[in-house]
Write a protein that holds these residues in place. Sequence first.
Motif, short mmCIF file in Angstrom:
data_model
loop_
_atom_site.label_atom_id
_atom_site.label_comp_id
_atom_site.label_asym_id
_atom_site.label_seq_id
_atom_site.Cartn_x
_atom_site.Cartn_y
_atom_site.Cartn_z
N PHE A 114 -22.04 4.23 23.10
CA PHE A 114 -22.65 3.25 23.99
C PHE A 114 -22.22 3.54 25.42
N LYS A 115 -23.19 3.45 26.33
CA LYS A 115 -22.91 3.55 27.76
C LYS A 115 -23.55 2.35 28.42
N GLU A 116 -22.72 1.61 29.19
CA GLU A 116 -23.21 0.43 29.90
C GLU A 116 -23.96 -0.52 28.97
N GLY A 117 -23.45 -0.68 27.76
CA GLY A 117 -24.01 -1.63 26.81
C GLY A 117 -25.19 -1.14 26.01
N ARG A 118 -25.63 0.09 26.28
CA ARG A 118 -26.81 0.61 25.58
C ARG A 118 -26.45 1.82 24.72
N GLU A 119 -27.17 1.94 23.61
CA GLU A 119 -26.97 3.10 22.75
C GLU A 119 -27.44 4.36 23.48
N ALA A 120 -26.54 5.35 23.57
CA ALA A 120 -26.88 6.61 24.24
C ALA A 120 -27.05 7.74 23.24
N ALA A 121 -26.34 7.66 22.10
CA ALA A 121 -26.44 8.71 21.08
C ALA A 121 -25.90 8.17 19.76
N ARG A 122 -26.32 8.82 18.69
CA ARG A 122 -25.88 8.40 17.35
C ARG A 122 -25.81 9.62 16.45
N VAL A 123 -24.85 9.59 15.53
CA VAL A 123 -24.72 10.65 14.53
C VAL A 123 -24.19 10.01 13.24
N SER A 124 -24.67 10.49 12.11
CA SER A 124 -24.20 9.99 10.82
C SER A 124 -23.51 11.10 10.06
N GLY A 125 -22.56 10.72 9.23
CA GLY A 125 -21.82 11.67 8.41
C GLY A 125 -20.41 11.85 8.91
N ALA A 126 -19.52 12.19 7.96
CA ALA A 126 -18.11 12.38 8.29
C ALA A 126 -17.93 13.67 9.09
N MET A 127 -17.00 13.62 10.04
CA MET A 127 -16.69 14.78 10.88
C MET A 127 -15.18 14.90 11.01
N ASN A 128 -14.72 16.09 11.37
CA ASN A 128 -13.30 16.25 11.67
C ASN A 128 -13.07 15.89 13.14
N ALA A 129 -11.81 15.83 13.55
CA ALA A 129 -11.49 15.37 14.91
C ALA A 129 -12.11 16.25 15.98
N ALA A 130 -12.06 17.56 15.80
CA ALA A 130 -12.62 18.48 16.80
C ALA A 130 -14.13 18.29 16.93
N ASP A 131 -14.81 18.09 15.79
CA ASP A 131 -16.26 17.89 15.85
C ASP A 131 -16.62 16.55 16.48
N ILE A 132 -15.82 15.51 16.22
CA ILE A 132 -16.05 14.22 16.86
C ILE A 132 -15.92 14.36 18.37
N ALA A 133 -14.82 14.96 18.82
CA ALA A 133 -14.59 15.14 20.26
C ALA A 133 -15.69 15.99 20.89
N ARG A 134 -16.10 17.06 20.22
CA ARG A 134 -17.15 17.94 20.73
C ARG A 134 -18.47 17.17 20.86
N TRP A 135 -18.81 16.36 19.82
CA TRP A 135 -20.04 15.58 19.87
C TRP A 135 -19.99 14.58 21.02
N VAL A 136 -18.88 13.85 21.15
CA VAL A 136 -18.76 12.85 22.22
C VAL A 136 -18.90 13.52 23.58
N ARG A 137 -18.23 14.64 23.78
CA ARG A 137 -18.31 15.32 25.08
C ARG A 137 -19.73 15.86 25.36
N SER A 138 -20.43 16.25 24.31
CA SER A 138 -21.77 16.82 24.50
C SER A 138 -22.81 15.75 24.82
N VAL A 139 -22.59 14.52 24.37
CA VAL A 139 -23.57 13.45 24.61
C VAL A 139 -23.07 12.45 25.65
N GLY A 140 -21.78 12.51 25.96
CA GLY A 140 -21.17 11.54 26.87
C GLY A 140 -21.46 11.85 28.28
#
Length: 146
Positions: free
Chosen positions: A120-146
């Motif tokens: 969420f950015k400024e109260g709005r959904e900016a991106a979504r992903v489903s499924g389990a991820m490891n820590a590196a993949d979570i951080a990579r996804w957040v940085r790529s969409v953030g």
Amino acid sequence: MNEEASPHIVCPHCHTTNRVKRADFSSAPDCGSCHQPLFAGAPVSLDAASFDKHVGRSHLPVVVDFWAPWCGPCLQMAPAFAQAAKDLEPQVQLAKLDTEAHQAIAGRFGIRSIPTMILFKEGREAARVSGAMNAADIARWVRSVG
């Protein structure tokens, strides 16, 4: 001061909104209300009341892990999500919402499978992903969409 210089940060402990200078992020700022650290290095557990405060008031991006206690992949991902919180703070706040306990919020966002993470950015959904991820993949996804 503008929002960029002093963004709103919602306390992970008492859920009070604080204005903090970006220059002070690295000095471990405390909440002006409860005096606990604003950056705990761990995901914030949200409920119906605190969800809207964190998602709607924080000027930081907020990543919410929609999970349930009976979900095996959710439980397997929990340590990775906690590690990602340490890696991504103070630029991003990570939070968890138990979809079993807070079904109305899960329904509001159309959660059909878990774990699902929404940025969420400024109260709005900016991106979504489903499924389990490891820590590196979570951080990579957040940085790529953030």
